[in-house]
Design an enzyme around this catalytic site. Structure first.
Site, PDB file in Angstrom:
ATOM      1  N   VAL A 187       0.546  66.151  45.781  1.00  0.00           N
ATOM      2  CA  VAL A 187       0.920  65.792  44.471  1.00  0.00           C
ATOM      3  C   VAL A 187       2.230  64.424  44.608  1.00  0.00           C
ATOM      4  O   VAL A 187       2.280  64.194  45.808  1.00  0.00           O
ATOM      5  CB  VAL A 187       2.500  67.207  44.678  1.00  0.00           C
ATOM      6  N   LYS A 188       2.240  64.191  43.411  1.00  0.00           N
ATOM      7  CA  LYS A 188       2.553  62.926  43.381  1.00  0.00           C
ATOM      8  C   LYS A 188       3.699  63.568  42.452  1.00  0.00           C
ATOM      9  O   LYS A 188       4.008  64.228  41.199  1.00  0.00           O
ATOM     10  CB  LYS A 188       1.641  62.194  42.381  1.00  0.00           C
ATOM     11  N   VAL A 189       4.859  62.712  42.538  1.00  0.00           N
ATOM     12  CA  VAL A 189       6.512  62.463  41.785  1.00  0.00           C
ATOM     13  C   VAL A 189       6.957  61.793  42.015  1.00  0.00           C
ATOM     14  O   VAL A 189       6.895  60.649  42.540  1.00  0.00           O
ATOM     15  CB  VAL A 189       6.789  63.984  42.978  1.00  0.00           C
TER      16      VAL A 189
END
Ligand code: G3P
Length: 217
Positions: free
Chosen positions: A82-84
């Site tokens: 997951v990229k935040v």
């Protein structure tokens, strides 16, 4: 050093993957837009194609929704990261997701202090953007060097994923400085093969092969 491909173009990923050049894939909203595909569908195809981590970016800016989006992205496949974004809410989402055992890539990093925060929030990857710092006459490589020093000083496990890689020199400098991963567009990775002396040498060999009528098969 690991090579991630920075694209959502399936054919380009497949070509490099067949050659063993793909240790992972990174996408972002701009790359999804460029692909013209649905984020869930295209990400699922990428995850099926490659064994390594595939970064898929959230769209929300508040932690609660980022976490919910992250959990939905994680349902796509086992190799989702997951990229935040590197905001306070992004760090909260990073902590919550990594505490649950998931991989998180904290993106849009432009300072060593931001990278320090991401590591403390448990980030699996930190993505410093080299090219965009160079664009405004700052030194992207100095940032890689600083993060490497800080992470090594304190034994942080967070991997330095050098992003916004635009040239062969960026790749070389990242390798020299000890970035764990580079993520680059397919064209930049393919261009690493080029050298004028290779072309010149091959042309001379081909001339001699023709002149001497050298045949193997
Ligand atoms: O994936 C993020 C990063 O690699 C984007 O690069 O060239 O748009 O600055 P760039």
């Amino acid at each position: 050093m690991k090579f991630f491909v920075d694209t959502a173009e399936i054919d380009a990923i497949a070509e490099l993957n067949d050659l063993g050049m793909v240790d992972g894939v990174t996408t972002n909203p701009s790359l999804i837009k460029k692909s013209g595909r649905d984020i869930i569908e295209v990400t699922k195809e990428i995850c099926a194609l490659v064994d390594g981590p595939v970064s898929a970016e959230v769209t929300a800016i508040d932690a609660k929704t980022m976490i919910a989006e992250g959990r939905k992205l994680l349902e796509i496949a086992d190799n989702i990261t997951v990229k935040v974004p590197l905001t306070w809410d992004g760090l909260q989402a990073c902590k919550a997701l990594t505490d649950d055992g998931h991989k998180v890539n904290v993106t849009l990093c432009f300072s060593a202090n931001q990278a320090l925060l991401a590591a403390k929030a448990g980030a699996t990857f930190i993505s410093p953007f080299i090219g965009r710092l160079d664009d405004i006459n700052l030194d992207g490589m100095e940032l890689i060097e600083d993060i490497r020093t800080i992470y090594d000083n304190y034994g942080f496990d967070t991997e330095i994923l050098a992003a916004s890689i635009r040239s062969a020199n960026h790749v070389l400098d990242c390798a020299r400085l000890g970035a764990d991963v580079i993520t680059a567009p397919p064209a930049v990775i393919k261009a690493l093969v080029n050298h004028p002396l290779t072309d010149k040498g091959l042309a001379a060999f081909l001339a001699d092969i023709k002149a001497a009528d050298i045949k193997i098969l």
